[in-house]
Design a protein around this motif. Structure first.
Motif, mmCIF file in Angstrom:
data_model
loop_
_atom_site.group_PDB
_atom_site.id
_atom_site.type_symbol
_atom_site.label_atom_id
_atom_site.label_comp_id
_atom_site.label_asym_id
_atom_site.label_seq_id
_atom_site.Cartn_x
_atom_site.Cartn_y
_atom_site.Cartn_z
ATOM 1 N N LEU A 186 0.825 -1.215 0.000
ATOM 2 C CA LEU A 186 0.000 0.000 0.000
ATOM 3 C C LEU A 186 0.859 1.265 0.000
ATOM 4 O O LEU A 186 0.479 2.281 -0.586
ATOM 5 C CB LEU A 186 -0.933 0.016 1.223
ATOM 6 N N THR A 187 2.002 1.232 0.654
ATOM 7 C CA THR A 187 2.896 2.391 0.621
ATOM 8 C C THR A 187 3.538 2.491 -0.750
ATOM 9 O O THR A 187 3.574 3.563 -1.366
ATOM 10 C CB THR A 187 4.018 2.261 1.684
ATOM 11 N N ALA A 188 4.039 1.353 -1.226
ATOM 12 C CA ALA A 188 4.764 1.370 -2.493
ATOM 13 C C ALA A 188 3.863 1.836 -3.637
ATOM 14 O O ALA A 188 4.279 2.646 -4.474
ATOM 15 C CB ALA A 188 5.308 -0.031 -2.783
ATOM 16 N N SER A 189 2.617 1.368 -3.646
ATOM 17 C CA SER A 189 1.761 1.714 -4.780
ATOM 18 C C SER A 189 1.048 3.045 -4.567
ATOM 19 O O SER A 189 0.875 3.826 -5.495
ATOM 20 C CB SER A 189 0.721 0.611 -5.005
ATOM 21 N N PRO A 196 -3.076 9.910 -2.838
ATOM 22 C CA PRO A 196 -3.357 10.698 -4.041
ATOM 23 C C PRO A 196 -3.924 9.812 -5.153
ATOM 24 O O PRO A 196 -3.636 8.614 -5.224
ATOM 25 C CB PRO A 196 -1.991 11.249 -4.434
ATOM 26 N N ALA A 197 -4.746 10.412 -5.994
ATOM 27 C CA ALA A 197 -5.315 9.667 -7.116
ATOM 28 C C ALA A 197 -4.194 9.240 -8.058
ATOM 29 O O ALA A 197 -3.135 9.870 -8.111
ATOM 30 C CB ALA A 197 -6.313 10.537 -7.856
ATOM 31 N N ALA A 198 -4.450 8.152 -8.784
ATOM 32 C CA ALA A 198 -3.472 7.724 -9.785
ATOM 33 C C ALA A 198 -3.266 8.882 -10.754
ATOM 34 O O ALA A 198 -4.220 9.571 -11.116
ATOM 35 C CB ALA A 198 -3.995 6.494 -10.513
ATOM 36 N N GLY A 199 -2.048 9.118 -11.161
ATOM 37 C CA GLY A 199 -1.794 10.206 -12.096
ATOM 38 C C GLY A 199 -1.313 11.474 -11.415
ATOM 39 O O GLY A 199 -0.741 12.347 -12.059
ATOM 40 N N ASP A 219 -4.327 18.680 -14.533
ATOM 41 C CA ASP A 219 -5.548 18.401 -15.305
ATOM 42 C C ASP A 219 -5.148 17.713 -16.612
ATOM 43 O O ASP A 219 -3.961 17.463 -16.875
ATOM 44 C CB ASP A 219 -6.386 19.671 -15.513
ATOM 45 N N GLY A 220 -6.135 17.397 -17.446
ATOM 46 C CA GLY A 220 -5.881 16.605 -18.645
ATOM 47 C C GLY A 220 -4.857 17.232 -19.585
ATOM 48 O O GLY A 220 -4.173 16.525 -20.320
#
Lengths: 272, 161
Positions: free
Chosen positions: A76-79, A165-168, A196-197
């Motif tokens: 969970l930390t790594a990812s 944080p969200a992916a990305g 943003d995108g």
């Protein structure tokens, strides 16, 4: 050392020791390295309630007595929190990471504590426990100065919680030290950025270590980044602002001027 | 009043029962009271790794541990890895590669390597370097030491096949 040392197996066994004036020891890497440790010590390492790493309402809850090694190797930390994992990977040495804990790093409250810039950039919250129950306080309000915290009498840090944080989202950590292992940081930077995108920064959180009495968030630089792209020109300007926001000192590891220069250069690594 | 306590733990596979001050440093307990002198005190502050021991399989600094912490644990020192007559593959590889100068740091080095190889039986060179980055040797460079770690990994891999 003719000390009295206890290793309580539960929080219930810990509270009377704290009331008797026992000092708290988590991993011991800071407390015992200072020599002449206090005469009465309560070790937290056998209290199961202070361990564990799990997701809880969108937050990653890290038990205060999780060692740096266990956190570093936890999926969970790594990812989810690579900004923290990166800092853990350069903290002390493997032997120190096998003993030192995240709760201990927080309570030691060194401006050079390697886990702290990521935790500041993640708006981490500290959970404090006492006989009366638990309360949560933001990390940046908990740490008051070098070695000083808002820990009350009879209280311990029981966990630290950070939003994943969200992916990305961009997560970045870099430490500059005199050598790779066993070096106290000269300057470190943690950044968590939401783009943003189109690659424009929607929100920015920056925290710098070893450049003030506590780890510092940099609100002016964060505001400057927001709404702009991670190009060289922007990051140079952000670096200039960082240099104005920090208050480094001269010490045996580096001069204030060197720290200011490096602190301003580190954001350039965020260029895309 | 700080009295003595009776601690029980295992040391290199053998049960130990000893009366001691709970605040005694583990490095002193093992060296002075229990006579295992492979455990060295270098810096006494966690920066050199010469005092490393395995506690429940995890390499830890015995200069930063207090005796009370050992209750019920399994402790292994370099003496517990192997003996002169029957060396552990790590110790044999260190000897064969000439990965020792004065040898003061070597026991702690082998303990750190033992943890690495238990977790990661076929490490890359950079992983071997990182695993011993908390063990300072100031006699020489680390090339032969890393060679020895790689040789030990290979020897141990063959052994288990």
């Amino acid at each position: 050392m003719n000390a009295d040392v206890r290793c309580p197996g539960s929080l219930a066994e810990l509270w009377p020791l704290l009331e008797d004036g026992f000092a708290v020891m988590a991993g011991g890497t800071d407390l015992l390295a200072r020599r002449g440790a206090p005469g009465r010590v309560a070790c937290l390492e056998r209290i199961a309630g202070l361990q564990g790493i799990r997701e809880e309402e969108g937050l990653l809850r890290m038990g205060a007595c999780e060692t740096h090694s266990r956190l570093l190797r936890h999926p969970l930390t790594a990812s989810g929190l690579p900004v923290l994992a990166r800092a853990l990977s350069v903290l002390g040495s493997p032997l120190v990471r096998n003993m030192g804990t995240i709760g201990g790093n927080i309570v030691t409250a060194s401006p050079a504590g390697d886990t702290l810039p990521p935790l500041y950039a993640l708006d981490a919250v500290v959970e404090l426990a006492s006989r009366q129950g638990t309360r949560r306080v933001p990390l940046d309000g908990f740490i008051l100065g070098p070695g000083r915290t808002a820990l009350g009498e009879g209280e311990i840090v029981s966990a630290v919680l950070a939003r994943i944080p969200a992916a990305g989202e961009v997560q970045h950590f870099e430490k500059v030290g005199r050598r790779k292992a066993l070096a106290i940081s000269v300057v470190s930077l943690a950044a968590v950025l939401r783009l943003d995108g189109s690659g424009t920064v929607a929100s920015a959180r920056l925290a710098l270590g070893s450049v003030g009495p506590t780890v510092l968030r940099c609100p002016r630089a964060e505001a400057m980044l927001t709404g702009r792209r991670l190009d060289r020109e922007t990051l140079l300007a952000v670096g200039e602002t960082l240099r104005e926001e920090i208050s480094p000192i001269d010490d045996l590891r580096a001069t204030a001027a060197y720290r200011r220069t490096v602190a301003g250069n580190l954001p350039l690594r965020l260029a895309v | 009043m700080s009295g003595m306590v009776t601690l029980t733990f295992t040391l290199n596979g053998a049960p130990v029962r000893i009366e001691t001050s709970p605040g005694r440093r583990v490095v002193d307990l093992i060296r002075e009271d229990l006579g295992l002198t492979a455990v060295k005190e270098g810096c006494g502050s966690g920066e050199c790794g010469a005092c490393a021991v395995l506690v429940d399989g995890v390499a830890r600094l015995s200069c930063l541990m207090l005796a009370a912490q050992l209750e019920g644990r399994e402790v292994v020192t370099a003496e517990g890895l192997g003996t002169i007559d029957d060396p552990h593959p790590i110790q044999a590889a260190f000897a064969a590669a000439g990965a020792v100068q004065c040898g003061y740091c070597t026991p702690g080095m082998t303990v750190a390597v033992a943890e690495l190889l238990a977790r990661n039986p076929s490490p890359q060179r950079h992983e071997a370097r990182e695993a011993i980055s908390g063990n300072l040797c100031r006699c020489t460079g680390y090339v032969k030491i890393v060679d020895a770690v790689m040789d030990a990994a290979q020897a141990m891999g063959k052994e288990t096949k």
